[in-house]
Write a protein that holds these residues in place. Structure first.
Motif, short mmCIF file in Angstrom:
data_model
loop_
_atom_site.label_atom_id
_atom_site.label_comp_id
_atom_site.label_asym_id
_atom_site.label_seq_id
_atom_site.Cartn_x
_atom_site.Cartn_y
_atom_site.Cartn_z
N ILE A 275 0.85 -1.19 0.00
CA ILE A 275 0.00 0.00 0.00
C ILE A 275 0.88 1.24 0.00
O ILE A 275 1.83 1.34 0.78
N PHE A 276 0.56 2.19 -0.88
CA PHE A 276 1.34 3.42 -1.01
C PHE A 276 0.47 4.65 -0.75
O PHE A 276 -0.76 4.62 -0.88
N ARG A 277 1.17 5.73 -0.46
CA ARG A 277 0.57 7.06 -0.34
C ARG A 277 1.06 7.88 -1.52
O ARG A 277 2.26 7.92 -1.80
N VAL A 278 0.17 8.57 -2.22
CA VAL A 278 0.54 9.40 -3.36
C VAL A 278 1.14 10.71 -2.84
O VAL A 278 0.48 11.46 -2.11
N THR A 279 2.40 10.98 -3.20
CA THR A 279 3.07 12.19 -2.72
C THR A 279 3.32 13.22 -3.83
O THR A 279 3.57 14.39 -3.54
N ASP A 280 3.26 12.80 -5.09
CA ASP A 280 3.46 13.75 -6.19
C ASP A 280 2.90 13.15 -7.47
O ASP A 280 2.93 11.93 -7.66
N ILE A 281 2.40 14.02 -8.34
CA ILE A 281 1.91 13.60 -9.65
C ILE A 281 2.58 14.51 -10.68
O ILE A 281 2.45 15.73 -10.64
N LYS A 282 3.35 13.90 -11.59
CA LYS A 282 4.12 14.66 -12.57
C LYS A 282 3.64 14.33 -13.99
O LYS A 282 3.24 13.20 -14.28
N VAL A 283 3.69 15.33 -14.86
CA VAL A 283 3.33 15.14 -16.26
C VAL A 283 4.50 15.60 -17.12
O VAL A 283 4.89 16.77 -17.06
N GLU A 284 5.08 14.68 -17.88
CA GLU A 284 6.18 15.00 -18.77
C GLU A 284 5.91 14.40 -20.14
O GLU A 284 5.68 13.19 -20.26
N ASN A 285 5.94 15.24 -21.16
CA ASN A 285 5.67 14.81 -22.54
C ASN A 285 4.34 14.07 -22.65
O ASN A 285 4.22 13.07 -23.38
N GLY A 286 3.38 14.57 -21.91
CA GLY A 286 2.04 13.99 -21.97
C GLY A 286 1.86 12.72 -21.17
O GLY A 286 0.77 12.13 -21.15
N VAL A 287 2.93 12.25 -20.49
CA VAL A 287 2.87 11.02 -19.69
C VAL A 287 2.76 11.39 -18.22
O VAL A 287 3.58 12.15 -17.69
N LYS A 288 1.76 10.83 -17.56
CA LYS A 288 1.52 11.14 -16.15
C LYS A 288 2.14 10.06 -15.26
O LYS A 288 1.84 8.87 -15.41
N THR A 289 3.05 10.49 -14.39
CA THR A 289 3.75 9.58 -13.48
C THR A 289 3.48 9.99 -12.04
O THR A 289 3.42 11.19 -11.73
N VAL A 290 3.34 9.01 -11.17
CA VAL A 290 3.01 9.27 -9.77
C VAL A 290 4.15 8.80 -8.87
O VAL A 290 4.70 7.71 -9.07
N VAL A 291 4.52 9.63 -7.91
CA VAL A 291 5.53 9.27 -6.92
C VAL A 291 4.81 8.71 -5.69
O VAL A 291 3.88 9.34 -5.15
N LEU A 292 5.26 7.54 -5.25
CA LEU A 292 4.57 6.80 -4.18
C LEU A 292 5.51 6.56 -3.00
O LEU A 292 6.67 6.21 -3.19
N TYR A 293 4.97 6.73 -1.80
CA TYR A 293 5.69 6.36 -0.57
C TYR A 293 4.93 5.23 0.10
O TYR A 293 3.70 5.32 0.28
N GLY A 294 5.65 4.17 0.48
CA GLY A 294 5.01 3.05 1.15
C GLY A 294 4.41 3.45 2.49
O GLY A 294 5.00 4.24 3.23
N GLU A 295 3.27 2.89 2.81
CA GLU A 295 2.61 3.19 4.09
C GLU A 295 3.24 2.44 5.26
O GLU A 295 3.32 2.95 6.36
N ASP A 296 3.68 1.21 5.02
CA ASP A 296 4.29 0.41 6.09
C ASP A 296 5.75 0.07 5.81
O ASP A 296 6.47 -0.34 6.72
N PHE A 297 6.18 0.24 4.57
CA PHE A 297 7.56 -0.07 4.20
C PHE A 297 8.25 1.19 3.70
O PHE A 297 7.63 2.03 3.05
N ARG A 298 9.57 1.30 4.00
CA ARG A 298 10.33 2.50 3.68
C ARG A 298 10.76 2.48 2.21
O ARG A 298 11.95 2.51 1.88
N LEU A 299 9.77 2.44 1.33
CA LEU A 299 10.00 2.32 -0.10
C LEU A 299 9.41 3.53 -0.83
O LEU A 299 8.29 3.95 -0.52
N VAL A 300 10.17 4.09 -1.76
CA VAL A 300 9.65 5.13 -2.64
C VAL A 300 9.68 4.57 -4.06
O VAL A 300 10.61 3.86 -4.44
N ALA A 301 8.63 4.85 -4.82
CA ALA A 301 8.54 4.27 -6.17
C ALA A 301 7.84 5.25 -7.10
O ALA A 301 7.02 6.07 -6.68
N ASP A 302 8.20 5.16 -8.38
CA ASP A 302 7.48 5.86 -9.45
C ASP A 302 6.58 4.85 -10.14
O ASP A 302 6.97 3.70 -10.35
#
Length: 293
Positions: free
Chosen positions: A19-46
């Motif tokens: 389970i992740f928490r949404v911390t940022d939403i980016k749009v580059e060249n028409g592509v939408k990417t979301v930055v995620l932080y884990g709720e229980d694990f110390r993981l950051v992911a795009d």
């Protein structure tokens, strides 16, 4: 169904395993990417926006209940360890005296620097629950190397925790390449700066790293304990169980690595370290208010 900042989501391509928490939403060249932080694990992911799905409240409650059960089990095992240490210490302090002499304990003080304010709050609550004296500082991972020297001068801790979020990206390089990790190089730089101030491994005990961090580089930089030998995700509370064990172990005793890892939520694939002395000190007599005129 739109995804917004701070929504709780899962990745469809990973069967919503974390389970992740949404911390940022980016749009580059028409592509939408979301930055995620884990709720229980110390993981950051795009993640691609289209790969995300909101987690239902009922599913969140189920996963949260399972997580709390694991946390409670680790807490009970840790409390058993602390009680055994206390009984051993009491016997060693008082066995030579025919009458009971009160004594007091000074557990090791912790400075916990965390890149995630939510995780820091959870950790501080657990420190308080187990009785470890702690100072907590929220600091962006990239700023940690520049701030650590001043923080060490100000707080003068016995134990330093440097953690937050991290992740290995295969597309950025091989596993041995520290530049392929989100924040490992910042953790390594922070440990190096700390060791410039306090070089001795037993004068300042350091835990460093987060999910999938470059374990070998952190140990070589001067950390006593670090993540992640198996490049796996570590639980948000794992650093607390490690440093609490050190905080309550007498300074004349050495801590074997397995004794520290066995009650963590992640275990030896996520955490490792080197043989280290405890930092607890005992004093006497214990003056009670009624004893002081």
């Amino acid at each position: 169904m739109s995804i917004k900042l701070m929504d709780i989501v899962g990745r469809v391509s990973y069967n919503c395993d974390i389970i992740f928490r949404v911390t940022d939403i980016k749009v580059e060249n028409g592509v939408k990417t979301v930055v995620l932080y884990g709720e229980d694990f110390r993981l950051v992911a795009d993640a691609p926006y289209e790969d995300l799905v909101k987690v239902k409240q009922s599913d969140r409650q189920k996963i949260s209940a399972e997580s709390r059960s694991r946390e409670e089990q680790s807490y009970i095992l840790f409390q058993q360890d602390v009680e055994l240490l206390r009984q051993k210490q009491e016997f060693e302090v008082t066995e030579s005296y025919s009458h009971n002499i009160g004594y007091f304990q000074l557990p090791g003080k912790v400075l916990h620097i965390d890149g995630d304010p939510n995780y820091l709050e959870k950790c501080l609550a657990l420190y308080e629950k187990v009785g470890v004296p702690v100072y907590g500082i929220h600091c962006n991972e990239k700023e940690m190397p520049n701030r650590i020297s001043g923080l060490l001068d100000y707080y003068r801790p016995d134990i330093l925790v440097v953690t937050g979020h991290d992740a290995y990206s295969k597309s950025k390089g091989k596993m041995e390449d520290i530049n392929a990790y989100r924040h490992s190089k910042h953790f390594v730089q922070t440990v190096r700066e700390a060791r410039k101030k306090i070089p001795h491994l037993d004068q300042l005990v350091i835990f460093a790293g987060a999910c999938q961090s470059h374990f070998e580089s952190l140990i070589q930089a001067g950390a006593n304990f670090a993540s992640s030998p198996g490049r796996v995700n570590i639980h948000a509370l794992d650093p607390v169980y490690i440093v609490a064990k050190i905080s309550f172990t007498p300074f004349i005793e050495r801590i074997h690595v397995w004794d520290v890892l066995r009650n963590t939520l992640t275990g030896e694939k996520g955490l490792g370290g080197i043989e280290t002395k405890g930092v607890l000190r005992v004093g006497m007599p214990l003056n009670k208010p009624e004893d002081i005129e």
